[in-house]
Design an enzyme around this catalytic site. Structure first.
Site, PDB file in Angstrom:
ATOM      1  N   ASP A  28      17.121  24.646  72.943  1.00 47.44           N
ATOM      2  CA  ASP A  28      17.046  24.874  71.503  1.00 47.44           C
ATOM      3  C   ASP A  28      15.653  25.379  71.153  1.00 47.44           C
ATOM      4  O   ASP A  28      14.666  25.058  71.830  1.00 47.44           O
ATOM      5  CB  ASP A  28      17.321  23.575  70.747  1.00 47.44           C
ATOM      6  CG  ASP A  28      18.688  23.000  71.094  1.00 47.44           C
ATOM      7  OD1 ASP A  28      19.674  23.732  70.962  1.00 47.44           O
ATOM      8  OD2 ASP A  28      18.749  21.824  71.498  1.00 47.44           O
ATOM      9  N   ARG A  70      27.270  25.194  61.867  1.00 49.68           N
ATOM     10  CA  ARG A  70      26.225  24.175  61.938  1.00 49.68           C
ATOM     11  C   ARG A  70      25.049  24.502  61.025  1.00 49.68           C
ATOM     12  O   ARG A  70      23.940  24.778  61.482  1.00 49.68           O
ATOM     13  CB  ARG A  70      25.736  23.978  63.379  1.00 49.68           C
ATOM     14  CG  ARG A  70      26.806  23.497  64.329  1.00 49.68           C
ATOM     15  CD  ARG A  70      26.240  23.219  65.714  1.00 49.68           C
ATOM     16  NE  ARG A  70      27.291  22.861  66.656  1.00 49.68           N
ATOM     17  CZ  ARG A  70      27.097  22.614  67.940  1.00 49.68           C
ATOM     18  NH1 ARG A  70      25.877  22.686  68.449  1.00 49.68           N
ATOM     19  NH2 ARG A  70      28.102  22.291  68.730  1.00 49.68           N
ATOM     20  N   ASP A 115      21.529  28.335  72.685  1.00 53.40           N
ATOM     21  CA  ASP A 115      22.012  27.052  72.201  1.00 53.40           C
ATOM     22  C   ASP A 115      21.647  26.976  70.716  1.00 53.40           C
ATOM     23  O   ASP A 115      21.910  27.901  69.965  1.00 53.40           O
ATOM     24  CB  ASP A 115      21.419  25.917  73.027  1.00 53.40           C
ATOM     25  CG  ASP A 115      22.208  24.614  72.890  1.00 53.40           C
ATOM     26  OD1 ASP A 115      23.205  24.592  72.143  1.00 53.40           O
ATOM     27  OD2 ASP A 115      21.815  23.621  73.511  1.00 53.40           O
ATOM     28  N   ASP A 135      17.479  21.403  66.413  1.00 48.69           N
ATOM     29  CA  ASP A 135      18.296  20.213  66.605  1.00 48.69           C
ATOM     30  C   ASP A 135      17.469  18.969  66.322  1.00 48.69           C
ATOM     31  O   ASP A 135      16.303  18.877  66.744  1.00 48.69           O
ATOM     32  CB  ASP A 135      18.850  20.141  68.032  1.00 48.69           C
ATOM     33  CG  ASP A 135      20.104  20.988  68.210  1.00 48.69           C
ATOM     34  OD1 ASP A 135      20.425  21.770  67.296  1.00 48.69           O
ATOM     35  OD2 ASP A 135      20.751  20.880  69.264  1.00 48.69           O
TER      36      ASP A 135
END
Length: 424
Positions: A205, A301, A244, A248
């Protein structure tokens, strides 16, 4: 709750006067702290980053190696790291990480579903060499950020490409004014058991907040940059996915504010809580505020939430004709509040898709606007997708909001002020 600010906010935004958003006008960005009351990261001790650093612990870096050295120097000391220009964590290319004997063509031949099938995960010499190559890349591109640190871009065009910033198990970190190009996984793993036709799975990430507290991520641009998903090849009939997440927030992370960032043209963008089984670490944590961010043609997301009390307000979402899955994901034990946001949605996309039910959990939605008109996102979702009906009322009321702008001004306000190179 702070009263809505309407047309006056728009005038102030356009003119750039100090009253609009005072922290835009600070002279020394490197020593600026999170304003009081500005989201969950302001709770308790607040977030000051490296503001107290002495002159010996203010570093100006222009290479990836210099950056990692500045992070590692003098453990325990508050620090400011000023990033000038673009730091490239993969300047020598993917071949620099390849384990001896690894051959991607051989990998494809060995694990072709026509040969390997779909029943078993891959194993054998080439998979071992792929894993060794991936380990070498991880060691080269991950940078671990210590406590009491401010990382800030200086001058125009400051940024980091190909890297993963790890804010792991620390307190009090600020990341601002950077263009962060998502790391490109050089060695994705083929998993034939992932779904009906298998999938390529990638790591890394752009920024990971893992078990950390009091983190402010502000005025950054997160992007796939030179390598959008549309540029990636396909193997075995599936996209060779090398990305990815962009940001996060996981594994007991808490008290995070992400403000005035741009997240653009990415798939799995921002995840808060990474596992339904992580309740032991995540329950009662993952308190995150997202405000005045631009989510520009991201697929999903934005965010997806598990467990946390997440306040998502005054963000602007641009949804194109596709690809698009959803914006706000409601997951296990989540308590998402989504209020006063604006959505510019292509006419071919239903507003019912904005919300996505992953697990049964309540959600608060109020005063959100779609294409300039107020829309009850929960009612629209439940009417059009009754098999995924969501419950109202997340059960808490956010108070850490210094101001709330009217959703109608957000398309212009956020575009003018969000992202890197907007602070002077």
């Amino acid at each position: 709750m702070t009263a809505l600010v309407g047309s006056t906010a728009l005038v102030l935004a356009v003119t750039g006067t100090a009253q609009a958003h005072p922290h835009h006008q600070v002279k020394d960005l490197a020593r600026q702290t999170l304003p009081a009351g500005d989201g969950w990261a302001a709770e308790g001790t607040g977030t000051t980053g490296g503001a107290t650093a002495d002159a010996a612990h203010v570093y100006t870096v222009s290479t990836w190696d210099e950056f990692r050295a500045a992070l590692a120097a003098d453990p325990g000391a508050p620090r400011i790291i000023r990033v000038r220009g673009t730091l490239d964590a993969t300047a020598n290319g993917c071949s620099a990480f390849e384990a001896e004997g690894y051959d991607f063509d051989r990998y494809l031949a060995d694990y072709d579903p026509a040969v390997w099938g779909y029943e078993n995960t891959v194993s054998g010499p080439q998979e071992d060499l792929r894993a060794a190559s991936a380990k070498a890349q991880a060691e080269a591109i991950q940078a671990f950020v210590p406590a009491n640190t401010t990382i800030v871009g200086v001058g125009r065009g400051a940024g980091i490409t190909g890297a993963s910033l790890q804010i792991k198990g620390v307190d009090n970190v600020i990341v601002r004014n950077l263009t962060l190009e998502a790391p490109l996984d050089c060695f994705p793993q083929w998993d034939p058991t992932d779904g009906a036709t298998g999938a390529w799975n990638s790591e890394y990430d752009g920024v990971v907040v893992y078990g950390s507290t009091h983190v402010w991520v502000d005025h950054n641009t997160f992007t796939d940059g030179r390598y959008p998903d549309s540029s990636l090849p396909e193997y075995f009939g599936e996209i060779y996915q090398q990305h990815d997440g962009l940001l996060d927030i996981v594994r007991g992370a808490d008290l995070v504010t992400a403000s005035w960032n741009v997240f653009t043209e990415h798939d799995k963008t921002l995840m808060i809580g990474n596992s339904d089984s992580a309740g032991a670490t995540d329950r009662g944590k993952l308190r995150v505020t997202l405000h005045h961010n631009l989510f520009d043609k991201v697929v999903e997301r934005a965010p997806r939430v598990r467990f946390g009390q997440v306040d998502t307000y005054n963000n602007h979402y641009v949804v194109g004709a596709g690809p698009y899955v959803y914006s706000l994901g409601i997951g296990a034990e989540s308590q998402l509040v989504a209020e006063h946001n604006s959505f510019s949605i292509d006419r071919s996309v239903s507003p019912a898709l904005v919300l996505k039910k992953w697990k049964d959990a309540p959600v608060t939605t109020a005063n959100n606007y779609v294409n300039g008109r107020k829309v009850d996102l929960l009612a629209v979702h439940n009417a059009e997708i009754p098999e995924e009906a969501l419950r109202p009322d997340a059960g808490w009321t956010p108070v850490l909001r210094p101001r709330v702008d009217h959703p109608k001004v957000l398309p212009l306000l956020v575009r003018l002020h969000a992202g890197a190179d907007r602070l002077r």
